[in-house]
Write an enzyme that holds these catalytic residues in place. Structure first.
Site, short mmCIF file in Angstrom:
data_model
loop_
_atom_site.label_atom_id
_atom_site.label_comp_id
_atom_site.label_asym_id
_atom_site.label_seq_id
_atom_site.Cartn_x
_atom_site.Cartn_y
_atom_site.Cartn_z
N GLU A 110 -99.49 -29.23 31.64
CA GLU A 110 -99.30 -29.32 30.19
C GLU A 110 -98.19 -28.38 29.72
OE1 GLU A 110 -102.84 -28.15 28.10
OE2 GLU A 110 -102.20 -29.11 26.24
N GLU A 149 -111.91 -32.27 26.11
CA GLU A 149 -110.99 -33.02 25.26
C GLU A 149 -110.90 -34.45 25.79
OE1 GLU A 149 -107.76 -30.60 24.07
OE2 GLU A 149 -106.95 -32.11 22.74
C1 BGC Z 1 -103.65 -32.32 23.56
C2 BGC Z 1 -102.28 -32.92 23.54
C3 BGC Z 1 -102.09 -33.53 22.19
C4 BGC Z 1 -102.09 -32.38 21.26
C5 BGC Z 1 -101.76 -32.69 19.86
C6 BGC Z 1 -103.66 -31.21 22.58
O1 BGC Z 1 -104.84 -30.53 22.54
O2 BGC Z 1 -104.03 -31.93 24.83
O3 BGC Z 1 -101.78 -33.42 24.64
O4 BGC Z 1 -101.08 -34.43 22.03
O5 BGC Z 1 -103.26 -31.61 21.32
O6 BGC Z 1 -100.84 -31.87 19.52
#
Ligand code: BGC
Length: 807
Positions: free
Chosen positions: A659, A379
């Site tokens: 997270e 990501e």
């Molecule tokens: C990311 C987030 C992002 C989100 C959107 C995720 O996969 O890691 O931090 O803001 O998607 O909702």
């Protein structure tokens, strides 16, 4: 330059500084992009390019201007040019491709010279995103290079990327940002980037026709090697894996020394955490392979550090090695954009100090050229929501203005014609959406799109730079206008897709979407962004627009109150985040403020004093309490040590912010494999509270750029001392407070040409010892308005009388 003060004292002259301008336009680029002819779209090989040239005597200056489609490294006569890595970084390449300028005067000599370049896929053509896409910007890497040498008689000599160059496949067999690098040292060709090398076996390059209109001089900090961390230990896991522990989760890569026979290998894998049994854990990297393979050439000690990749890791598994590795053979190389540190925080509670450490390291780990969500899995994107919630904290940690300026220019460049803002910047989601059914849209979620407004405004408040604000102003306004035409009566935003209070703990089982209704969240952010656009217009001297947007914001607030508050002051959504946002964004009718705060406290106590907030509520929850006379409750929340809390992670050995509140659960199992980053700064947005409220060092938003400070110690939570410093545009500011033997002492430093409002809780004019400050009574205790310099204040602080501060 020299400075003088109001007592007539003068400094000496400063050393002269220099600056030079970049190219004034694309016409100055008389060079073409060059590539290897046979590069395949699915190839991840590094490609080498070289050219020799002759220079005369009398070189007085020489500059290299360079960029690439893909990533590049350059050498001149065998020596590296500059020390940045991952150049030219990641921008919205079709609209903005940054070139870098290097002073190479000392690297050239009269006679034969040689330039060498290596290219790799990077963000341009490599794998990007979680659905296995690549070639998002193009399928072939290319170099653009121009060397301008100036002789003493002002003649210039230019060496450009052109069809005179030659190319070969070098020792980098594979290099991808997510997956790592494979390097065969046996394929190194000694002297390939020096003059006189026999390049008969190399092939001619091809020129690529490409518009140079997107070329822009580097307008943010470069990424480079910021720190080197020695390995803490090398151990064997229960599963028998040999693992090196660097003691810190970082974004970067590993440099190692090795000795062995030609053809033997070192293979390394990277991970953030160990699993419950203490084994190496990589499931949360998803498809990112984070694997480095080095094939030895076999002539003594060899040293290797990958070139065009980085990983998010603390642990490294040695999967293959020709000998008996020692931990001293391995060094972690920390990579992030160059930013000077700008602030410190420390207090008597070691757990809070660790939390602050983790916040700082999550910032470092997510400042690799763009503000990202995470540095480890497939990501690592410029998620706008994450950037927006963290930016204020980032400014307390480092001088961040130009880092965000670069990214905000990409945001504006990728903004849709209707003002919509992509979820990620640079925007690469349009294609991903076609393959991922969860991606119902790719732009304009509330709380994410608001980055267009909140980020430039925050930078303005922190650095006072009106120029940046005016550059971003059209983008800020366009976002609010985007909402205005979609909101009900232009006021309540109840349509579209929103992430809402993302990954909040009050989400339904199996869902990432928190329980706070999205129309409430969206309207709250809309009110805030409209207000900030109005304030920006005011700051930029546009009274008509200032009035229009401030008025719009007032009307949204009225509509919010009518829609979401009952006449007796109950907020329609009984969630913590609803109450936090209403309080933090000033949406609560005055007469209902106390009720709103009380309900937030009830919601907390119904949950055992724990938060349930996600990405949007968490950043403001402590502030919503402390700004409303509930400092002790803010501390109680902040100091919780059991799940879910900030300190739960700290106590579970986190060295960066997770997270998920329960990334690793109390029983040691993982939250999930799908989306479980251990380096995600969003919840670290509480960092600003430590500086601004706990230590009490803040700037007054009415005088941006720290022209006026607010210094108000925030004793509580059993903390006996705290201190913070900040490198303001006017110089260093600091505060240090301590409670000792029934007295509170506060030591402040106010920089030159700034003033500070000092507020001393529970002090009274009669009992305070204050040097050179005229104290007056105020609601909290005593206050004074002071100019620059250091001052110490001390007064009796009766713990029993002020229990609400200290519990
Ligand atoms: C990311 C987030 C992002 C989100 C959107 C995720 O996969 O890691 O931090 O803001 O998607 O909702």
């Amino acid at each position: 330059m020299k400075v003088s003060d109001n007592h007539g004292e003068e400094s000496g002259w400063s050393q002269p500084g220099t600056f030079e301008t970049a190219f004034l336009g694309p016409a100055e680029w008389d060079a073409t992009f060059i590539s290897a002819a046979d590069e395949k779209a699915d190839s991840s090989r590094g490609i080498r390019l070289r050219r020799e040239f002759h220079l005369e005597k009398g070189i007085v200056s020489a500059r290299v201007y360079a960029t690439a489609l893909g990533l590049y490294e350059l050498t001149l006569n065998g020596a590296p040019v500059g020390n940045a890595v991952l150049t030219p970084g990641w921008t919205s390449y079709r609209k903005r491709l940054l070139y870098q300028t290097y002073d190479v005067t000392g690297m050239l000599a009269a006679g034969p010279n040689a330039v060498g370049a290596t290219l790799a896929p990077g963000w341009y053509k490599g794998d990007l995103g979680w659905v296995g896409q690549r070639n998002l910007y193009g399928s072939s890497t290319a170099l653009l290079f121009l060397l301008v040498v100036t002789y003493s008689d002002v003649r210039t000599h230019r060496v450009a990327s052109d069809t005179e160059w030659k190319t070969a496949q070098g020792p980098i067999l594979f290099s991808e940002l997510y997956h790592g690098e494979t390097y065969d040292a046996q394929a190194e060709e000694e002297g390939w980037d020096k003059p006189g090398f026999a390049d008969a076996g190399w092939k001619p390059v091809v020129a690529r026709r490409r518009d140079v209109g997107a070329l822009t001089a580097q307008d943010g900090p470069l990424v480079d090697r910021q720190e080197l961390l020695p390995a803490r230990s090398l151990f064997v896991t229960p599963r028998g894996e040999r693992v090196v522990d660097f003691g810190q989760n970082i974004a970067g890569r590993v440099r190692f020394h090795v000795q062995g026979a030609a053809g033997q290998k070192v293979v390394l894998r990277h991970a953030e955490v160990l699993d419950a049994a203490g084994n190496f854990y990589t499931a949360n990297l998803r498809s990112a392979r984070a694997r480095v393979e080095y094939v030895l050439k076999g002539n003594g000690v060899e040293t290797f550090e990958p070139h065009f990749t980085f990983h998010g890791f603390r642990y490294v598994m040695i999967e293959e090695h020709p000998g008996n590795p020692d931990r001293s053979d391995f060094t972690a190389v920390v990579l992030h954009s160059r930013m000077e540190p700008s602030g410190t925080f420390e207090c008597s509670n070691p757990l809070l100090n660790s939390l602050h450490h983790n916040i700082l390291w999550s910032w470092k780990g997510n400042a690799v050229d763009v503000p990202t969500d995470c540095p480890q899995r497939d990501e690592r994107m410029g998620w706008t929501g994450d950037a927006q919630v963290f930016i204020r904290t980032a400014c307390f940690l480092t001088r961040s203005a130009t880092f965000y300026r670069k990214w905000l220019r990409d945001l504006a460049a990728d903004q849709r014609p209707d003002g919509g803002v992509p979820f990620v910047v640079p925007d690469i989601l349009a294609d991903i959406a076609k393959r991922d059914s969860m991606m119902r849209d790719t732009h304009s979620s509330s709380g994410w799109g608001d980055a267009a407004v909140i980020c430039p405004w925050t930078i303005y408040e922190e650095y006072g730079d009106r120029r940046m604000l005016s550059d971003q102003y059209p983008s800020m306004k366009a976002w609010v206008d985007y909402i205005r035409v979609r909101a009900q009566d232009g006021l309540i935003w109840s349509s579209g897709f929103h992430f809402g209070d993302w990954v909040a703990l009050d989400a339904k089982e199996g869902s990432y979407f928190g329980a706070t209704p999205s129309d409430l969240v969206a309207t709250a952010f809309y009110a805030r962004s409209a207000r900030l656009v109005g304030q920006a217009a005011q700051a930029l001297g546009r009274p008509g627009e200032a009035e229009e947007y401030l008025r719009l914001s007032d009307r949204i607030v009225e509509a919010f109150r009518a829609e979401f508050f009952t006449p007796s002051g109950r907020l329609a959504a009984r969630t913590q985040t609803a109450h936090v946002l209403a309080l933090a964004f000033d949406l609560v009718p005055d007469q209902h403020r106390t009720r709103c705060v009380e309900t937030l406290l009830t919601l907390l106590s119904e949950n055992g004093g724990h938060l349930t907030t996600g990405f949007l509520g968490t950043p403001f929850i402590c502030r919503a309490l402390s700004d409303n006379g509930r400092l002790a409750d803010a501390y109680a929340l902040l100091l919780k040590e059991d799940f879910p809390s900030w300190l739960y992670q700290v106590k579970h050995g986190a060295t960066t912010i997770w997270e998920h509140w329960d990334g690793i659960k109390p029983d040691g199992t993982m939250w999930s494999e799908k989306m479980n980053s251990f380096n995600h700064y969003a919840y670290g947005a509480v960092g600003e509270w430590l500086h601004r409220v706990a230590a009490g060092l803040d700037c007054d938003p009415r005088e941006p750029g720290w022209k006026r400070l607010v210094m108000r110690p925030g004793p509580g939570g059993g903390i006996t001392w705290a201190q913070a410093s900040h490198e303001t545009p006017y110089g260093r500011a600091s505060i240090a407070w301590k409670l000792d033997a029934g007295r509170m002492t506060v030591d402040v430093l106010v920089p030159h040409n700034a003033t500070a409002r000092i507020v001393l809780p529970h002090a009274s004019v009669g009992n305070i010892e204050a040097q050179g400050a005229e104290m007056t009574e105020c609601e909290d205790g005593a206050e004074a308005l002071v100019g620059s310099g250091r001052r110490v204040f001390s007064w009796p602080f009766d713990k029993t009388r002020v229990m609400r501060y200290l519990s």
